[in-house]
Design a protein around this motif. Structure first.
Motif, PDB file in Angstrom:
ATOM      1  N   LEU A   1       0.816  -1.209   0.000  1.00  0.00           N
ATOM      2  CA  LEU A   1       0.000   0.000   0.000  1.00  0.00           C
ATOM      3  C   LEU A   1       0.854   1.265   0.000  1.00  0.00           C
TER       4      LEU A   1
ATOM      5  N   SER B   1      -2.806   0.946  -3.801  1.00  0.00           N
ATOM      6  CA  SER B   1      -1.628   0.095  -3.804  1.00  0.00           C
ATOM      7  C   SER B   1      -0.430   0.796  -4.419  1.00  0.00           C
TER       8      SER B   1
ATOM      9  N   LEU C   1      -4.648  -7.064  -0.278  1.00  0.00           N
ATOM     10  CA  LEU C   1      -4.839  -5.647   0.029  1.00  0.00           C
ATOM     11  C   LEU C   1      -5.491  -5.476   1.405  1.00  0.00           C
TER      12      LEU C   1
END
Length: 319
Positions: A206, A227, A246
């Motif tokens: 991230l 990201s 994620l």
């Protein structure tokens, strides 16, 4: 009457079209997406709007300030924050950020601001209607026009230009743009420490996190995380497959004990220019205009200024 086709329904394309429309020039906006906005995209999820693209905007020019003042007066835009934190991964150490420029958000999503510009100027956008090819003549998909505007990232613009447009293609060919994946995630409770947003450093997954509830002003337990380009590239063909990793990274960085109630992953093939143009816009002798947030420091204000400046140059050319 002069005729112009603008390809791209983001803020740069709409700003350009507004200038042309105000000067009595026939303009048609065509966009490949199903909704206006471009990378100022917003999505309805779980009964609520969430910004899936750009996170906020800032103001530095007097011209754009007038637009923002109007949006603010009508409740379209709201002052969000001057302070964005920094999270350093993988240990997730959080540093409170210093005060910076005022960031603005939109209660109805950033896309609503683009739609507002279009509607107040009487601009109709043909959605799900991408152009194919600009050919000598000047013609857009075989239709003769006086000018054609490509308000989009360079790699997309290059696809639409006939090989005979050597000067135009030289400006947009082989100019890399970084991709990104946007994770939109909602919880039933706010598990994380209070923050508006945070830049993430030294993390493989991230690069940015925004608290969408604080950004929107309704305090909903919704986060949006972007990201890194390196993480996104292997997942561009199937972005949903990246959802688990994620979410794992987001929960790790903010110490969130529970999995989200809902998740959506948005792919951005061309999220940010790696080599922005130095000029504000380009208008060739062939009547082809290029504009967008890649023409200057990549941000929403840049895109508006770029489209507006190109519109004025076209007015001067076509009068």
């Amino acid at each position: 009457m002069a005729k112009v086709v603008v390809a791209g329904g983001g803020i740069a394309g709409i700003a350009c079209a507004c200038v042309l429309q105000a000067e009595g020039i026939s303009v048609r906006v065509q966009d490949r997406g199903r909704a206006i906005g471009g990378r100022m995209s917003s999505r309805w999820i779980d009964g609520r709007i969430v910004d899936a693209g750009a996170s906020y905007f800032t103001v530095s020019s007097p011209e754009f300030a007038e637009v923002v003042q109007d949006w603010s007066a009508r409740g379209m835009a709201r002052a969000w924050t001057r302070r964005l934190d920094v999270i350093r991964g993988p240990a997730a150490g959080l540093t409170v950020g210093e005060a910076g420029p005022l960031r603005y958000s939109a209660p109805r999503g950033l896309r609503s601001l683009v739609a507002d510009l279009a509607s107040r100027s009487g601009i109709t956008v043909l959605q799900s209607s991408p152009i194919n090819r600009i050919t000598p003549g000047l013609a857009v998909d075989g239709e003769r026009v006086d000018a054609a505007v490509l308000a989009m990232p360079d790699p997309q613009a290059a696809r639409h230009l006939d090989d005979t447009f050597v000067a135009e293609r030289a400006l947009v060919a082989d100019r890399p743009w970084a991709p990104a994946l946007a994770l939109l995630a909602g919880w039933k409770h706010r598990w994380w420490a209070p923050m508006d947003g945070a830049f993430v450093h030294d993390d493989d997954t991230l690069a940015w996190i925004a608290d969408d509830g604080r950004r929107r002003g309704d305090q909903a337990p919704v986060l949006v995380a972007h990201s890194t380009a390196e993480f996104a590239r292997p997942y561009l063909a199937e972005p949903a497959a990246a959802g688990g990793r994620l979410v794992e990274a987001l929960r790790r960085l903010l110490a969130i004990p529970e999995a989200p109630h809902w998740v959506h992953v948005q792919r951005w093939m061309f999220a940010r220019p790696e080599q922005p143009h130095d000029e504000r816009y380009f208008l060739s002798d062939n009547g082809i205009g290029l504009a967008g947030d890649g023409w200057g420091e990549p941000k929403i204000e840049t895109a508006w200024l770029s489209g507006t400046a190109l519109g004025r140059a076209l007015v001067d050319r076509l009068r």
